[in-house]
Design an enzyme around this catalytic site. Structure first.
Site, short mmCIF file in Angstrom:
data_model
loop_
_atom_site.label_atom_id
_atom_site.label_comp_id
_atom_site.label_asym_id
_atom_site.label_seq_id
_atom_site.Cartn_x
_atom_site.Cartn_y
_atom_site.Cartn_z
N LYS A 50 -6.94 8.61 5.82
CA LYS A 50 -7.38 7.28 6.26
C LYS A 50 -7.48 7.22 7.79
O LYS A 50 -8.41 6.62 8.33
CB LYS A 50 -6.40 6.21 5.76
N ALA A 103 -1.35 3.96 6.10
CA ALA A 103 -0.28 4.23 5.14
C ALA A 103 -0.82 4.32 3.72
O ALA A 103 -1.89 3.80 3.42
CB ALA A 103 0.78 3.13 5.22
N ASP A 104 -0.06 4.98 2.86
CA ASP A 104 -0.37 5.02 1.44
C ASP A 104 0.94 5.10 0.67
O ASP A 104 1.86 5.81 1.07
CB ASP A 104 -1.25 6.22 1.10
N THR A 105 1.01 4.36 -0.43
CA THR A 105 2.22 4.32 -1.25
C THR A 105 1.89 4.74 -2.67
O THR A 105 0.88 4.30 -3.23
CB THR A 105 2.81 2.89 -1.28
N GLY A 113 3.66 7.29 2.66
CA GLY A 113 3.31 8.14 3.79
C GLY A 113 2.68 7.28 4.86
O GLY A 113 1.93 6.35 4.56
#
Length: 191
Positions: free
Chosen positions: A57, A74-76, A111
């Site tokens: 991203k 961010a990524d969850t 992350g």
């Protein structure tokens, strides 16, 4: 005196939860979003996926950053028995996910990538979450009333299902919401 370094903060996320969390740190930021394909190489282990996606991203904005910009992406993901539970497609998919999570411990991994014109830092945070055994009525009520189709694992810890269903967590509560605030604070200080 303010703890916040002199950056022009940019949050690249459509998530209202991430926006709310970043505001709670006292950071003034602007929003920028792009649609980025969230596919990842199949050989990645679950704990590598969120960092990979957060960095992916960030790369979408690489040529748009100015000298004083600090981009946060961010990524969850939700992981049950080493299997990644993505965002549900519909009611039935959400119902299957919540039924699978019912009565079990799972992992939530976020992350985060901090990027400037000079460098990029990727880190992640893991929280273990234990659901009580959920009844069919509880699962149905939650899905119909909260429509968790934009949430990994089909739930938001801050919503009704978290209040009545989560019996124990190990790690950061805010990580489960989408940003590990304490770790983010420390990483911004180091950045």
């Amino acid at each position: 005196m303010n703890w916040i370094p002199e950056y022009n903060f940019i949050l690249a996320s459509k998530s209202p939860r991430r926006q709310e969390l970043l505001k709670s740190l006292g950071i003034v930021f602007q929003m920028k979003t792009k649609d980025v394909d969230e596919n990842y190489p199949p050989e990645l282990s679950p704990d590598q996926i969120p960092g990979y996606l957060a960095e992916k991203k960030a790369k979408a904005f690489a040529n748009e950053l100015n000298n004083n910009d600090l981009l946060i992406t961010a990524d969850t993901i939700v992981v049950l028995n080493r299997k990644v539970l993505e965002k549900p497609d519909d009611y039935d998919h959400a119902y299957k996910m919540l039924s699978a999570l019912s009565g079990k411990m799972h992992e939530v991994i976020t992350g985060v990538c901090l990027s400037s014109t000079k460098k990029s830092v990727v880190f992640s945070s893991l929280t273990n979450v234990q659901f009580k055994k959920l009844s069919e009525v509880e699962i149905d009520y939650y899905i119909r009333n909260y429509k968790p189709f934009d949430k990994a694992g089909a739930y938001g810890i801050q919503e009704w299902i978290g209040t009545i269903g989560i019996s124990h967590i190990e790690g950061s509560f805010y990580n489960v919401m989408g940003l590990p605030l304490q770790k983010l604070y420390e990483e911004i200080q180091k950045f």
